[in-house]
Design a protein around this motif. Sequence first.
Motif, PDB file in Angstrom:
ATOM      1  N   TYR A  24       0.831  -1.190   0.112  1.00 57.25           N
ATOM      2  CA  TYR A  24      -0.144  -0.252  -0.060  1.00 57.25           C
ATOM      3  C   TYR A  24       0.967   1.211  -0.007  1.00 57.25           C
ATOM      4  N   TYR A  25       2.100   1.281   0.390  1.00 58.61           N
ATOM      5  CA  TYR A  25       2.989   2.264   0.379  1.00 58.61           C
ATOM      6  C   TYR A  25       3.634   3.002  -0.952  1.00 58.61           C
ATOM      7  N   VAL A  26       3.524   2.022  -1.961  1.00 60.10           N
ATOM      8  CA  VAL A  26       4.003   2.177  -3.246  1.00 60.10           C
ATOM      9  C   VAL A  26       2.988   3.381  -3.865  1.00 60.10           C
ATOM     10  N   GLY A  59       7.590  -3.611  -3.505  1.00 61.17           N
ATOM     11  CA  GLY A  59       7.788  -3.449  -1.986  1.00 61.17           C
ATOM     12  C   GLY A  59       9.329  -3.036  -1.766  1.00 61.17           C
ATOM     13  N   VAL A  60       9.745  -3.239  -0.389  1.00 64.37           N
ATOM     14  CA  VAL A  60      11.021  -3.265  -0.330  1.00 64.37           C
ATOM     15  C   VAL A  60      11.631  -4.479  -0.134  1.00 64.37           C
ATOM     16  N   LYS A  61      13.010  -4.544   0.150  1.00 61.25           N
ATOM     17  CA  LYS A  61      13.755  -5.497  -0.042  1.00 61.25           C
ATOM     18  C   LYS A  61      13.592  -6.953   1.006  1.00 61.25           C
ATOM     19  N   ASP A  84      14.991  -0.285   0.204  1.00 57.48           N
ATOM     20  CA  ASP A  84      15.392  -1.280   1.289  1.00 57.48           C
ATOM     21  C   ASP A  84      14.638  -0.292   2.519  1.00 57.48           C
ATOM     22  N   CYS A  85      14.241  -1.084   3.661  1.00 58.44           N
ATOM     23  CA  CYS A  85      13.938  -0.623   4.605  1.00 58.44           C
ATOM     24  C   CYS A  85      14.786  -0.350   5.920  1.00 58.44           C
ATOM     25  N   PRO A  86      15.092   0.687   6.223  1.00 59.70           N
ATOM     26  CA  PRO A  86      16.584   1.026   7.273  1.00 59.70           C
ATOM     27  C   PRO A  86      16.185   0.248   8.527  1.00 59.70           C
ATOM     28  N   MET A  87      14.824   0.128   8.741  1.00 64.05           N
ATOM     29  CA  MET A  87      14.516  -0.646  10.284  1.00 64.05           C
ATOM     30  C   MET A  87      15.009  -1.939  10.087  1.00 64.05           C
ATOM     31  N   ALA A  88      14.970  -2.624   8.982  1.00 67.34           N
ATOM     32  CA  ALA A  88      15.097  -4.031   8.660  1.00 67.34           C
ATOM     33  C   ALA A  88      16.814  -4.417   9.161  1.00 67.34           C
ATOM     34  N   MET A 112       8.723  -8.804  10.546  1.00 66.77           N
ATOM     35  CA  MET A 112       8.660  -9.063   9.228  1.00 66.77           C
ATOM     36  C   MET A 112       9.730  -8.170   8.574  1.00 66.77           C
ATOM     37  N   ASN A 113       9.779  -6.864   9.055  1.00 68.32           N
ATOM     38  CA  ASN A 113      10.979  -5.823   8.464  1.00 68.32           C
ATOM     39  C   ASN A 113      12.019  -6.168   9.388  1.00 68.32           C
ATOM     40  N   SER A 114      12.743  -7.169   8.721  1.00 68.23           N
ATOM     41  CA  SER A 114      14.077  -7.730   9.203  1.00 68.23           C
ATOM     42  C   SER A 114      14.980  -8.378   8.116  1.00 68.23           C
ATOM     43  N   PHE A 170      13.536   1.259  14.771  1.00 69.86           N
ATOM     44  CA  PHE A 170      12.393   2.289  14.755  1.00 69.86           C
ATOM     45  C   PHE A 170      12.175   2.569  13.259  1.00 69.86           C
ATOM     46  N   CYS A 171      11.094   3.136  13.053  1.00 68.86           N
ATOM     47  CA  CYS A 171      10.851   3.565  11.312  1.00 68.86           C
ATOM     48  C   CYS A 171      10.742   5.157  11.407  1.00 68.86           C
ATOM     49  N   HIS A 172      11.664   5.508  10.496  1.00 72.06           N
ATOM     50  CA  HIS A 172      12.074   6.880  10.369  1.00 72.06           C
ATOM     51  C   HIS A 172      10.721   7.812   9.998  1.00 72.06           C
ATOM     52  N   VAL A 173       9.965   6.931   9.461  1.00 75.71           N
ATOM     53  CA  VAL A 173       8.630   7.552   8.715  1.00 75.71           C
ATOM     54  C   VAL A 173       7.368   7.740   9.711  1.00 75.71           C
ATOM     55  N   HIS A 174       7.360   6.704  10.505  1.00 77.51           N
ATOM     56  CA  HIS A 174       6.287   6.850  11.508  1.00 77.51           C
ATOM     57  C   HIS A 174       6.744   7.457  12.906  1.00 77.51           C
ATOM     58  N   THR A 175       7.818   7.569  13.189  1.00 79.88           N
ATOM     59  CA  THR A 175       8.354   8.103  14.460  1.00 79.88           C
ATOM     60  C   THR A 175       8.480   9.720  13.979  1.00 79.88           C
ATOM     61  N   PRO A 198       0.874   0.717  14.415  1.00 85.98           N
ATOM     62  CA  PRO A 198       1.627   0.390  15.655  1.00 85.98           C
ATOM     63  C   PRO A 198       3.181   0.737  15.697  1.00 85.98           C
ATOM     64  N   GLU A 199       3.746   1.295  14.535  1.00 83.67           N
ATOM     65  CA  GLU A 199       5.419   1.658  14.422  1.00 83.67           C
ATOM     66  C   GLU A 199       5.176   3.154  14.955  1.00 83.67           C
ATOM     67  N   CYS A 200       4.517   3.738  15.270  1.00 82.62           N
ATOM     68  CA  CYS A 200       4.164   5.172  15.545  1.00 82.62           C
ATOM     69  C   CYS A 200       4.551   5.033  16.964  1.00 82.62           C
ATOM     70  N   TYR A 258       6.145  10.078   3.750  1.00 80.52           N
ATOM     71  CA  TYR A 258       6.794   9.228   2.825  1.00 80.52           C
ATOM     72  C   TYR A 258       7.745   8.496   2.832  1.00 80.52           C
ATOM     73  N   CYS A 259       7.569   7.133   2.508  1.00 78.58           N
ATOM     74  CA  CYS A 259       8.578   6.202   2.566  1.00 78.58           C
ATOM     75  C   CYS A 259       9.496   6.399   1.476  1.00 78.58           C
ATOM     76  N   PRO A 260      10.827   6.914   1.585  1.00 77.67           N
ATOM     77  CA  PRO A 260      11.610   7.068   0.493  1.00 77.67           C
ATOM     78  C   PRO A 260      11.868   5.723  -0.618  1.00 77.67           C
ATOM     79  N   SER A 261      12.097   4.765   0.252  1.00 76.00           N
ATOM     80  CA  SER A 261      12.354   3.441  -0.347  1.00 76.00           C
ATOM     81  C   SER A 261      10.815   2.856  -1.246  1.00 76.00           C
ATOM     82  N   MET A 262       9.998   2.947  -0.656  1.00 75.08           N
ATOM     83  CA  MET A 262       8.849   2.424  -1.347  1.00 75.08           C
ATOM     84  C   MET A 262       8.465   3.409  -2.405  1.00 75.08           C
ATOM     85  N   LYS A 263       8.596   4.543  -2.348  1.00 76.26           N
ATOM     86  CA  LYS A 263       8.471   5.485  -3.643  1.00 76.26           C
ATOM     87  C   LYS A 263       9.497   5.638  -4.643  1.00 76.26           C
TER      88      LYS A 263
HETATM   89 FE1  SF4 Z   1      10.361   0.722   6.614  1.00 74.38          FE
HETATM   90 FE2  SF4 Z   1       9.303   2.597   7.710  1.00 74.38          FE
HETATM   91 FE3  SF4 Z   1       9.262   2.578   4.895  1.00 74.38          FE
HETATM   92 FE4  SF4 Z   1       8.003   0.462   6.300  1.00 74.38          FE
HETATM   93  S1  SF4 Z   1       7.608   2.841   6.258  1.00 74.38           S
HETATM   94  S2  SF4 Z   1       9.243   0.007   4.665  1.00 74.38           S
HETATM   95  S3  SF4 Z   1       8.941   0.512   8.228  1.00 74.38           S
HETATM   96  S4  SF4 Z   1      11.203   2.599   6.470  1.00 74.38           S
END
Ligand code: SF4
Length: 303
Positions: A24-26, A59-61, A84-88, A112-114, A170-175, A198-200, A258-263
């Motif tokens: 859903y984030y792309v 999606g991300v890696k 890639d998802c930095p949190m992973a 899953m984000n790992s 943590f996820c930089h987008v949600h925090t 719930p990542e907020c 915005y999640c730069p990786s997804m976008k």
């Molecule tokens: Fe990772 Fe956050 Fe992007 Fe989700 S929104 S893929 S947790 S950086």
Amino acid sequence: MPDTEEHEIASLKRRRNAVILAHYYVHEEVQALADHIGDSYYLSKMANETDERTIVFCGVKFMGESAKIMNPQKTVLMPDMTADCPMAKMADLDRIDEVRAMYGDVSVVCYMNSTAQTKAKSDVCVTSSNALSIIKKLPNRHIYFVPDENLARYVAGHLPEKHFIFHDGFCHVHTSITKENVERAKAAQPGALVLAHPECKADVLEIADYIGSTSGIIDFATKSDELKFIICTEAGVFYELMKKNPNKNFYTVGHRQYCPSMKSITPGKVKACLENMRPEVVLEESLRVEALRALEAMHEMTE
Ligand code: SF4
Ligand code: 13P
């Protein structure tokens, strides 16, 4: 997106016997190309269930990697392998060994984000939609949850019988969503319900009317009789929210997340990966087999 590009992608998909999965984030135009759109659990399930030989994972890696871990016989393509998802990468593999040595009765639960390496060292994998129900079922009292601290604390708050050991991922987008942002959005839209991932951070979750995965947020808004919602997650969900609920109003918390990786995924990259059959997810077999356990455990415990 030009009509011709859409047609070219459709014909390439047939030629390559491919299915397109999108989170859903792309970007909306990428979601519009997909055969299945969903949250990370649903996409993992669809990757297992589809018959096509090729999966294009928008999606991300960690999402493409998880699809490959469970489906080694399929070709998994990522339109952009650098997405890639930095949190992973925030879990600490040595710390997992230390915690296992410290507590005999511990279950290592990875989000899953790992990375595949983190999954290989974990007992069970979870997503935001099944974390609470899976951890509740685990026989162990001690739970080491990696890497997301906010999701872990949210789940821990519902399971006082468990002892959680947290990690500081943590996820930089949600925090980036603050309690002040949300309160300002509420003041601007009196009566609007706050729906949060719930990542907020905990203080944002405290003032949320609903907490859930991306699919959970979309389902809640769709089933609700209310007409106004403040959305605390990545902006990509607005596409499905508005498609399903043209009569309702959805608000950001002042700035779009915005999640730069997804976008970074574009229709052009989807087309190119189908043309070239790469970038392809490739995993060392021993790592794949080790990481498989945690993902299989997740699917078994969710069904
Ligand atoms: Fe990772 Fe956050 Fe992007 Fe989700 S929104 S893929 S947790 S950086
Ligand atoms: P969902 O499991 O809710 O789709 O979340 C994935 C994600 O990356 C959240 O940032």
